[in-house]
Design an enzyme around this catalytic site. Sequence first.
Site, PDB file in Angstrom:
ATOM      1  N   LYS A  17     -20.394 -21.674 -29.160  1.00 55.48           N
ATOM      2  CA  LYS A  17     -20.183 -22.235 -27.819  1.00 55.48           C
ATOM      3  C   LYS A  17     -19.439 -21.258 -26.910  1.00 55.48           C
ATOM      4  CE  LYS A  17     -17.303 -25.744 -27.604  1.00 55.48           C
ATOM      5  NZ  LYS A  17     -16.082 -25.591 -26.788  1.00 55.48           N
ATOM      6  N   ARG A  93     -14.136 -34.502 -23.545  1.00 51.79           N
ATOM      7  CA  ARG A  93     -14.087 -34.763 -24.980  1.00 51.79           C
ATOM      8  C   ARG A  93     -14.294 -36.252 -25.245  1.00 51.79           C
ATOM      9  NH1 ARG A  93     -10.683 -30.506 -27.515  1.00 51.79           N
ATOM     10  NH2 ARG A  93     -12.250 -28.848 -27.586  1.00 51.79           N
ATOM     11  N   ARG A 130     -15.225 -16.531 -43.161  1.00 48.53           N
ATOM     12  CA  ARG A 130     -14.298 -15.768 -42.319  1.00 48.53           C
ATOM     13  C   ARG A 130     -13.080 -15.302 -43.118  1.00 48.53           C
ATOM     14  NH1 ARG A 130     -13.372 -18.964 -36.702  1.00 48.53           N
ATOM     15  NH2 ARG A 130     -12.295 -20.392 -38.104  1.00 48.53           N
ATOM     16  N   ARG A 162      -7.943 -17.854 -44.156  1.00 44.74           N
ATOM     17  CA  ARG A 162      -6.917 -18.737 -43.600  1.00 44.74           C
ATOM     18  C   ARG A 162      -6.940 -20.065 -44.342  1.00 44.74           C
ATOM     19  NH1 ARG A 162      -7.933 -18.917 -37.305  1.00 44.74           N
ATOM     20  NH2 ARG A 162      -8.026 -21.063 -38.001  1.00 44.74           N
ATOM     21  N   ARG A 173     -12.914 -31.030 -40.296  1.00 45.79           N
ATOM     22  CA  ARG A 173     -12.879 -30.789 -38.842  1.00 45.79           C
ATOM     23  C   ARG A 173     -14.233 -31.096 -38.195  1.00 45.79           C
ATOM     24  NH1 ARG A 173      -9.952 -25.966 -39.992  1.00 45.79           N
ATOM     25  NH2 ARG A 173     -11.652 -24.610 -39.320  1.00 45.79           N
TER      26      ARG A 173
END
Length: 229
Positions: A17, A93, A130, A162, A173
């Site tokens: 995005k 949102r 990642r 992470r 999420r």
Amino acid sequence: MVPGARLVVLGKQGAGKGTQCVRLSHHYVVPHVSTGDMLRAAVKSGSALGEKVRQVMDRGELLGDDLIMEMVADRLSEPDCRARGFVLDGCPRTINQAQALAALLSPGDVDLVVDIEVPTAQVLRRLAGRRVCVDCGANYSVTSPPKVNWTCDVCGGEVVQREDDTEEAISRRLDIYEKQTAPLITWYTERGQLARVNGVGSPDAVLRRIIRAVEDRREGSSGVAARRS
Ligand SMILES: [Zn+2]
């Protein structure tokens, strides 16, 4: 000259995005209005709004619709947005925010709400791959690791995954995002303002699809106007 545009871009984390918003803002020569960027900048600047935002975040609460919409209304009232439009990223949102945005733009409206769709399994793979340097924050991935044994090419720091980038945390999420966004998608679909765009492929290919959707929408609505007149 390319005409401006008023666009809202939706998409889950990892759907590209942010990248598409930047490209769209260049293509249509309109500002990229990102609520995330604005909130970070406000907190950093220590302005009255930034102070409010910091206090809410310190309490671990979510920012209210009123605060977000106040910030967005301020930004959209500036000359660049009024003249040519905007690419809005991170807002709305909620349906409350969408209604407030529609009221704000009335009697006009957004040209199109673009939902960039990427299968969850694919996003999950990308995000779970990642890796980041703990010292300087440089980004790597399992498919493009540092040259030597997970040691940062830039600063020599340790490159790790992470804690919130595990598959489990990412899944959670993404679930939350879908639950939050589903009513918004329905709301915009019912108003005939939503375009679902396939987000799989190169950034160039995805950008072309989005631009096509915007042009289709413009032709469609001018066609309606022509028939009415
Ligand atoms: Zn580093």
